[in-house]
Enzyme design. Structure first.
Site, PDB file in Angstrom:
ATOM      1  N   LYS A 115     -29.599  -2.713  -0.620  1.00  0.00           N
ATOM      2  CA  LYS A 115     -28.836  -1.511  -0.993  1.00  0.00           C
ATOM      3  C   LYS A 115     -29.536  -0.745  -2.109  1.00  0.00           C
ATOM      4  O   LYS A 115     -29.483   0.491  -2.150  1.00  0.00           O
ATOM      5  CB  LYS A 115     -27.403  -1.875  -1.411  1.00  0.00           C
ATOM      6  CG  LYS A 115     -26.609  -2.483  -0.261  1.00  0.00           C
ATOM      7  CD  LYS A 115     -25.349  -1.732   0.077  1.00  0.00           C
ATOM      8  CE  LYS A 115     -24.926  -2.081   1.487  1.00  0.00           C
ATOM      9  NZ  LYS A 115     -23.553  -2.067   1.805  1.00  0.00           N
ATOM     10  N   LYS A 197     -29.786  -5.745  12.524  1.00  0.00           N
ATOM     11  CA  LYS A 197     -28.367  -5.920  12.872  1.00  0.00           C
ATOM     12  C   LYS A 197     -27.684  -4.569  13.128  1.00  0.00           C
ATOM     13  O   LYS A 197     -28.073  -3.552  12.541  1.00  0.00           O
ATOM     14  CB  LYS A 197     -27.621  -6.736  11.808  1.00  0.00           C
ATOM     15  CG  LYS A 197     -27.157  -5.972  10.599  1.00  0.00           C
ATOM     16  CD  LYS A 197     -26.081  -6.769   9.836  1.00  0.00           C
ATOM     17  CE  LYS A 197     -25.547  -5.875   8.720  1.00  0.00           C
ATOM     18  NZ  LYS A 197     -24.300  -6.264   8.132  1.00  0.00           N
ATOM     19  N   LYS A 200     -22.843  -0.118  10.528  1.00  0.00           N
ATOM     20  CA  LYS A 200     -22.112   1.139  10.596  1.00  0.00           C
ATOM     21  C   LYS A 200     -22.815   2.246   9.827  1.00  0.00           C
ATOM     22  O   LYS A 200     -22.517   3.407  10.009  1.00  0.00           O
ATOM     23  CB  LYS A 200     -20.655   0.975  10.173  1.00  0.00           C
ATOM     24  CG  LYS A 200     -20.364   0.293   8.873  1.00  0.00           C
ATOM     25  CD  LYS A 200     -18.851   0.244   8.664  1.00  0.00           C
ATOM     26  CE  LYS A 200     -18.356  -1.031   8.033  1.00  0.00           C
ATOM     27  NZ  LYS A 200     -18.738  -1.198   6.628  1.00  0.00           N
TER      28      LYS A 200
HETATM   29  P1  ATP Z   1     -22.935  -1.323   6.142  1.00  0.00           P
HETATM   30  O1  ATP Z   1     -23.804  -0.765   7.218  1.00  0.00           O
HETATM   31  O2  ATP Z   1     -22.083  -0.289   5.465  1.00  0.00           O
HETATM   32  O3  ATP Z   1     -23.633  -2.261   5.212  1.00  0.00           O
HETATM   33  P2  ATP Z   1     -21.905  -3.271   7.964  1.00  0.00           P
HETATM   34  O4  ATP Z   1     -21.724  -2.665   9.306  1.00  0.00           O
HETATM   35  O5  ATP Z   1     -23.083  -4.131   7.766  1.00  0.00           O
HETATM   36  O6  ATP Z   1     -21.827  -2.170   6.861  1.00  0.00           O
HETATM   37  P3  ATP Z   1     -19.920  -4.705   6.410  1.00  0.00           P
HETATM   38  O7  ATP Z   1     -18.853  -3.829   5.887  1.00  0.00           O
HETATM   39  O8  ATP Z   1     -21.005  -5.133   5.469  1.00  0.00           O
HETATM   40  O9  ATP Z   1     -20.582  -4.047   7.686  1.00  0.00           O
HETATM   41  O10 ATP Z   1     -19.292  -5.987   7.077  1.00  0.00           O
HETATM   42  C1  ATP Z   1     -17.975  -6.185   7.481  1.00  0.00           C
HETATM   43  C2  ATP Z   1     -17.900  -7.504   8.221  1.00  0.00           C
HETATM   44  O11 ATP Z   1     -18.528  -7.386   9.489  1.00  0.00           O
HETATM   45  C3  ATP Z   1     -18.605  -8.666   7.525  1.00  0.00           C
HETATM   46  O12 ATP Z   1     -17.863  -9.852   7.673  1.00  0.00           O
HETATM   47  C4  ATP Z   1     -19.915  -8.774   8.221  1.00  0.00           C
HETATM   48  O13 ATP Z   1     -20.471 -10.059   8.156  1.00  0.00           O
HETATM   49  C5  ATP Z   1     -19.532  -8.377   9.642  1.00  0.00           C
HETATM   50  N1  ATP Z   1     -20.647  -7.743  10.335  1.00  0.00           N
HETATM   51  C6  ATP Z   1     -21.248  -6.588   9.992  1.00  0.00           C
HETATM   52  N2  ATP Z   1     -22.223  -6.268  10.856  1.00  0.00           N
HETATM   53  C7  ATP Z   1     -22.242  -7.267  11.779  1.00  0.00           C
HETATM   54  C8  ATP Z   1     -23.023  -7.530  12.944  1.00  0.00           C
HETATM   55  N3  ATP Z   1     -23.982  -6.688  13.338  1.00  0.00           N
HETATM   56  N4  ATP Z   1     -22.770  -8.640  13.656  1.00  0.00           N
HETATM   57  C9  ATP Z   1     -21.799  -9.492  13.276  1.00  0.00           C
HETATM   58  N5  ATP Z   1     -21.024  -9.316  12.195  1.00  0.00           N
HETATM   59  C10 ATP Z   1     -21.224  -8.223  11.444  1.00  0.00           C
END
Ligand code: ATP
Ligand code: LTN
Length: 334
Positions: A115, A197, A200
């Site tokens: 980040k 991964k 969002k």
């Molecule tokens: P950002 O892109 O804003 O970092 P993110 O999509 O990675 O967000 P988070 O808000 O960090 O999502 O995560 C919310 C939940 O979803 C967490 O428990 C995280 O482990 C899970 N998660 C996020 N992305 C994935 C993924 N690609 N596969 C499985 N679990 C996920």
């Protein structure tokens, strides 16, 4: 233990639109655990301001996320669904735990490094101490289990370290939490770059399936998903795109990876991608319908928000008061 059940805590940030990765890696698992545990699921808005947010947008997204928790199947009568900012103990405990966390530990956090690189113009102290606030979230409710995606394991580890250190000094104050990783969908990858991964915050909308995508968009995104030129459907690290599609298909259909590979032996990628897309549409459609209905009922949502925040405040105060006493703050005069 709370009312004879083990305690579960998890949370999600209301930043960006939720993806299929968030659903399969987190939300879906949450719904399967609600009978076994006393569950607290928070919309962690204090965490969200570690990166700049538009205030009106953040407020709207937070409400949408809470609505989505319910639409995805979390019953707000059984589960405590609330905004982190409505419960004062999170920030209060985080401050105390800050004083029991080392700079060196926080320096190792990969999410911070990622980040910080992404927001080089705003590497604030909150971004650095983010894991301490997360530890406070979890420890505040004496949580036994924390369902998260694999990317959060490092934060769970530091939470355990902080709790163990605190207990070592003051006696058994905190329950040491265990992570819970779902069997399928633990790491859903980007549809455009399957070694990354699904996230969002990805700028490419074709890389992610959003929970609110309509069926045509979902099918189109799967058709465009990056695969390879092997022209065979195998569950192998050498074919990360196909492997990811098998994982998604498995999580959305209930079939095992082996069954899927056997069913699609000798078939082309086109047919396979369509089937994966359809399985995702079948999972998301009922959630979208329920979400649209809930959004119409403002009074119902408001009452959930109020009563659940009060409940969370009540339970969290128990831990907070204990911690305040242990570290030597004066007793409150009643
Ligand atoms: P950002 O892109 O804003 O970092 P993110 O999509 O990675 O967000 P988070 O808000 O960090 O999502 O995560 C919310 C939940 O979803 C967490 O428990 C995280 O482990 C899970 N998660 C996020 N992305 C994935 C993924 N690609 N596969 C499985 N679990 C996920
Ligand atoms: N850091 C998590 C969100 C989060 C969380 C928590 C998850 C904040 N506090 C407590 C589990 C328990 C994330 O980025 N997904």
């Amino acid at each position: 233990m709370l009312d004879g059940k083990k305690v579960l805590f998890s949370g999600m940030q209301a930043t960006g639109n939720l993806t299929l990765g968030n659903y399969l890696g987190a939300l879906k698992n949450w719904t399967t655990l609600t009978d076994e545990y006393q569950c607290f699921y928070s919309v962690v808005d204090l965490h969200s301001i570690t990166v700049r947010q538009d205030p009106a947008e953040l407020r709207k997204r937070a409400r949408n996320l809470l609505t989505l928790y319910i639409a995805a199947g979390l019953d707000p009568e059984k589960n405590c669904l609330y905004y982190q900012s409505h419960v004062t103990g999170h920030a209060e405990l985080a401050w105390i735990l800050n004083c029991f966390t080392y700079m060196g530990e926080l320096n190792r956090m990969t999410q911070f490094k990622d980040k910080a690189a992404k927001h080089a113009d705003n590497i604030n102290a909150g971004l650095f101490t983010y894991p301490v606030l997360m530890a406070a979230d979890i420890l505040l409710f004496q949580s036994d289990v924390v369902p998260v995606g694999k990317d959060q394991l490092q934060h769970l580890e530091i939470t355990r370290d902080i709790a163990t250190r605190f207990n070592g000094i003051y006696g058994d104050v905190f329950t040491i939490p265990e992570p819970y990783i779902g069997k399928v969908g633990a790491k859903i990858m980007s549809l455009q770059d399957p070694v990354k991964k699904m996230s969002k915050s990805d700028e490419n909308p074709n890389a992610s399936i959003y929970l609110m995508d309509d069926p045509d968009t979902i099918i189109r995104k799967f058709k465009r998903a990056v695969t390879d030129s092997e022209a065979c459907i195998r569950y192998s690290d050498d074919q990360p795109g196909i492997k990811n599609l098998i994982d998604i298909f498995s999580a959305c259909s209930g079939m095992t990876a082996e069954q899927i590979v056997a069913d699609y032996e000798g078939k082309g990628y086109g047919d396979f991608k369509l089937a994966v897309g359809e399985s995702v549409v079948n999972v998301l459609k009922p959630i979208q319908d329920r979400y649209a209905e809930l959004q119409k009922d403002k009074a119902y949502l408001d009452s959930i928000i109020k009563t659940n925040a009060e409940k969370a405040q009540y339970y969290s105060n128990k831990t907070l008061r204990k911690v305040q006493k242990k570290v030597g703050f004066p007793e409150r005069v009643r």
